[in-house]
Design a protein around this motif. Structure first.
Motif, PDB file in Angstrom:
ATOM      1  N   UNK A  54      19.617  24.772 101.368  1.00 48.95           N
ATOM      2  CA  UNK A  54      19.450  24.143 100.052  1.00 48.95           C
ATOM      3  C   UNK A  54      20.325  24.848  99.019  1.00 48.95           C
ATOM      4  N   UNK A  55      21.639  24.651  99.078  1.00 50.96           N
ATOM      5  CA  UNK A  55      22.542  25.392  98.185  1.00 50.96           C
ATOM      6  C   UNK A  55      22.316  25.141  96.698  1.00 50.96           C
ATOM      7  N   UNK A  56      22.008  23.908  96.301  1.00 55.14           N
ATOM      8  CA  UNK A  56      21.812  23.609  94.875  1.00 55.14           C
ATOM      9  C   UNK A  56      20.515  24.221  94.356  1.00 55.14           C
ATOM     10  N   UNK A  57      19.469  24.170  95.171  1.00 57.18           N
ATOM     11  CA  UNK A  57      18.193  24.754  94.758  1.00 57.18           C
ATOM     12  C   UNK A  57      18.289  26.270  94.685  1.00 57.18           C
ATOM     13  N   UNK A  58      18.937  26.880  95.677  1.00 54.04           N
ATOM     14  CA  UNK A  58      19.084  28.340  95.682  1.00 54.04           C
ATOM     15  C   UNK A  58      19.881  28.797  94.462  1.00 54.04           C
ATOM     16  N   UNK A  59      20.921  28.061  94.126  1.00 53.12           N
ATOM     17  CA  UNK A  59      21.754  28.426  92.975  1.00 53.12           C
ATOM     18  C   UNK A  59      20.968  28.310  91.676  1.00 53.12           C
ATOM     19  N   UNK A  60      20.147  27.268  91.555  1.00 51.63           N
ATOM     20  CA  UNK A  60      19.352  27.093  90.329  1.00 51.63           C
ATOM     21  C   UNK A  60      18.340  28.223  90.173  1.00 51.63           C
ATOM     22  N   UNK A  61      17.685  28.608  91.270  1.00 53.18           N
ATOM     23  CA  UNK A  61      16.725  29.715  91.193  1.00 53.18           C
ATOM     24  C   UNK A  61      17.429  30.988  90.753  1.00 53.18           C
ATOM     25  N   UNK A  62      18.599  31.265  91.311  1.00 54.69           N
ATOM     26  CA  UNK A  62      19.323  32.481  90.927  1.00 54.69           C
ATOM     27  C   UNK A  62      19.724  32.456  89.456  1.00 54.69           C
ATOM     28  N   UNK A  63      20.148  31.300  88.956  1.00 56.20           N
ATOM     29  CA  UNK A  63      20.500  31.196  87.534  1.00 56.20           C
ATOM     30  C   UNK A  63      19.286  31.500  86.658  1.00 56.20           C
ATOM     31  N   UNK A  64      18.139  30.935  87.024  1.00 62.74           N
ATOM     32  CA  UNK A  64      16.922  31.156  86.240  1.00 62.74           C
ATOM     33  C   UNK A  64      16.462  32.606  86.319  1.00 62.74           C
ATOM     34  N   UNK A  65      16.572  33.205  87.501  1.00 63.89           N
ATOM     35  CA  UNK A  65      16.219  34.621  87.636  1.00 63.89           C
ATOM     36  C   UNK A  65      17.118  35.456  86.735  1.00 63.89           C
ATOM     37  N   UNK A  66      18.411  35.192  86.769  1.00 67.85           N
ATOM     38  CA  UNK A  66      19.363  35.975  85.966  1.00 67.85           C
ATOM     39  C   UNK A  66      19.200  35.732  84.472  1.00 67.85           C
ATOM     40  N   UNK A  67      18.640  34.584  84.110  1.00 69.27           N
ATOM     41  CA  UNK A  67      18.335  34.313  82.701  1.00 69.27           C
ATOM     42  C   UNK A  67      17.072  35.054  82.255  1.00 69.27           C
ATOM     43  N   UNK A  68      16.321  35.606  83.207  1.00 69.93           N
ATOM     44  CA  UNK A  68      15.025  36.220  82.880  1.00 69.93           C
ATOM     45  C   UNK A  68      13.934  35.187  82.681  1.00 69.93           C
ATOM     46  N   UNK A  69      14.209  33.940  83.084  1.00 65.92           N
ATOM     47  CA  UNK A  69      13.284  32.838  82.804  1.00 65.92           C
ATOM     48  C   UNK A  69      11.958  32.947  83.548  1.00 65.92           C
ATOM     49  N   UNK A  70      11.953  33.602  84.695  1.00 64.35           N
ATOM     50  CA  UNK A  70      10.716  33.706  85.477  1.00 64.35           C
ATOM     51  C   UNK A  70       9.838  34.890  85.062  1.00 64.35           C
ATOM     52  N   UNK A  71      10.358  35.790  84.268  1.00 66.03           N
ATOM     53  CA  UNK A  71       9.569  36.950  83.845  1.00 66.03           C
ATOM     54  C   UNK A  71       8.385  36.487  82.995  1.00 66.03           C
ATOM     55  N   UNK A  72       7.171  36.811  83.435  1.00 60.83           N
ATOM     56  CA  UNK A  72       5.975  36.421  82.698  1.00 60.83           C
ATOM     57  C   UNK A  72       5.396  35.076  83.089  1.00 60.83           C
ATOM     58  N   UNK A  73       6.040  34.365  84.006  1.00 61.47           N
ATOM     59  CA  UNK A  73       5.564  33.034  84.393  1.00 61.47           C
ATOM     60  C   UNK A  73       4.398  33.169  85.378  1.00 61.47           C
ATOM     61  N   UNK A  74       3.354  32.383  85.153  1.00 63.54           N
ATOM     62  CA  UNK A  74       2.114  32.502  85.920  1.00 63.54           C
ATOM     63  C   UNK A  74       2.143  31.701  87.222  1.00 63.54           C
ATOM     64  N   UNK A  75       1.240  32.073  88.114  1.00 66.56           N
ATOM     65  CA  UNK A  75       0.944  31.274  89.302  1.00 66.56           C
ATOM     66  C   UNK A  75      -0.181  30.327  88.883  1.00 66.56           C
ATOM     67  N   UNK A  76       0.202  29.155  88.408  1.00 71.67           N
ATOM     68  CA  UNK A  76      -0.752  28.257  87.757  1.00 71.67           C
ATOM     69  C   UNK A  76      -1.614  27.464  88.738  1.00 71.67           C
ATOM     70  N   UNK A  77      -1.133  27.332  89.974  1.00 71.48           N
ATOM     71  CA  UNK A  77      -1.876  26.564  90.991  1.00 71.48           C
ATOM     72  C   UNK A  77      -1.858  27.352  92.292  1.00 71.48           C
ATOM     73  N   UNK A  78      -3.023  27.835  92.700  1.00 71.76           N
ATOM     74  CA  UNK A  78      -3.110  28.676  93.898  1.00 71.76           C
ATOM     75  C   UNK A  78      -4.287  28.199  94.738  1.00 71.76           C
ATOM     76  N   UNK A  79      -3.978  27.704  95.933  1.00 71.41           N
ATOM     77  CA  UNK A  79      -5.003  27.162  96.814  1.00 71.41           C
ATOM     78  C   UNK A  79      -5.115  28.051  98.041  1.00 71.41           C
ATOM     79  N   UNK A  80      -6.271  28.674  98.204  1.00 70.54           N
ATOM     80  CA  UNK A  80      -6.513  29.586  99.322  1.00 70.54           C
ATOM     81  C   UNK A  80      -6.244  28.879 100.650  1.00 70.54           C
ATOM     82  N   UNK A  81      -5.477  29.529 101.519  1.00 74.05           N
ATOM     83  CA  UNK A  81      -5.156  28.953 102.817  1.00 74.05           C
ATOM     84  C   UNK A  81      -4.015  27.966 102.786  1.00 74.05           C
ATOM     85  N   UNK A  82      -3.471  27.696 101.608  1.00 68.23           N
ATOM     86  CA  UNK A  82      -2.379  26.723 101.482  1.00 68.23           C
ATOM     87  C   UNK A  82      -1.159  27.360 100.833  1.00 68.23           C
ATOM     88  N   UNK A  83      -1.159  27.479  99.501  1.00 65.65           N
ATOM     89  CA  UNK A  83       0.033  27.995  98.837  1.00 65.65           C
ATOM     90  C   UNK A  83      -0.274  28.476  97.423  1.00 65.65           C
TER      91      UNK A  83
END
Length: 199
Positions: A54-83
């Motif tokens: 998934x080259x486009x998805x991987x590149x977008x995640x890296x851009x957002x990481x480098x922007x610091x965009x994920x810092x402080x972002x919550x795990x808003x939906x967490x289902x035990x045994x799933x994801x």
């Protein structure tokens, strides 16, 4: 074979095995440019991105990481045994304009990405891209599998896999089953970096 010869042979084998165990495993080295480290409250989670899938998805995640965009972002939906789902940089940042009622509905300024479905199965540790009912609506949100999820195969984009720190993923605060995994006072990504940028 005499007792002495057997003894010497076993001793030599054990010595070789012990020496071999001390040697580093000759595995393919991780690519720091495509490795993301998420620091959570209980430790680090190391994710190997899969630009081969998934080259486009991987590149977008890296851009957002480098922007610091994920810092402080919550795990808003967490289902035990799933994801565990996170990555809503628009409404899910606990350090900025966190909106619990809208967390999980936002994206980023980079726009959505066309689906990059593959034959890679969803297993424990797989990182997939969250999306709406439209296959081409993935943006910034992603999820980490607690267990296998074959029903997702070919329906969601696999963007990476956890290579270290699944015990930390397992400790992410779980959500309410009656509320489809919505989490009160959720855990967050303290910091995200691309390993190549670590100083």
């Amino acid at each position: 074979m005499s007792f002495l010869r057997k003894f010497l042979a076993v001793t030599a084998f054990l010595a070789f095995s012990a020496t071999a165990a001390l040697q580093p495993v000759n595995a393919q080295a991780a690519d720091p440019e495509n490795t993301v480290v998420l620091t959570l409250k209980d430790g680090d989670v190391v994710i190997e991105l899969r630009p081969d899938l998934a080259p486009k998805h991987a590149e977008q995640i890296k851009k957002l990481v480098r922007d610091g965009a994920y810092n402080g972002v919550v795990f808003h939906r967490v289902i035990d045994g799933f994801m565990a789902q996170t990555g809503d940089v628009e409404f899910g940042n606990a350090d900025k304009d966190y909106n619990p009622g809208r967390a999980g509905t936002g994206g980023s300024s980079y726009g959505n990405i066309p689906a990059e479905f593959s034959k890679q199965p969803f297993m424990r540790g797989t990182v997939g891209m969250a999306r709406s009912s439209s296959p081409d609506s993935a943006n910034s949100q992603f999820f980490i599998m607690f267990d296998e999820g074959s029903f997702l195969n070919g329906q969601y984009t696999v963007v990476g896999e956890v290579v270290s720190g699944m015990e930390t993923v397992d400790k992410i605060k779980k959500g309410s089953k009656s509320a489809n995994g919505a989490v009160d006072n959720p855990d967050r990504i303290v910091k995200a970096i691309v390993l190549a940028d670590r100083k």
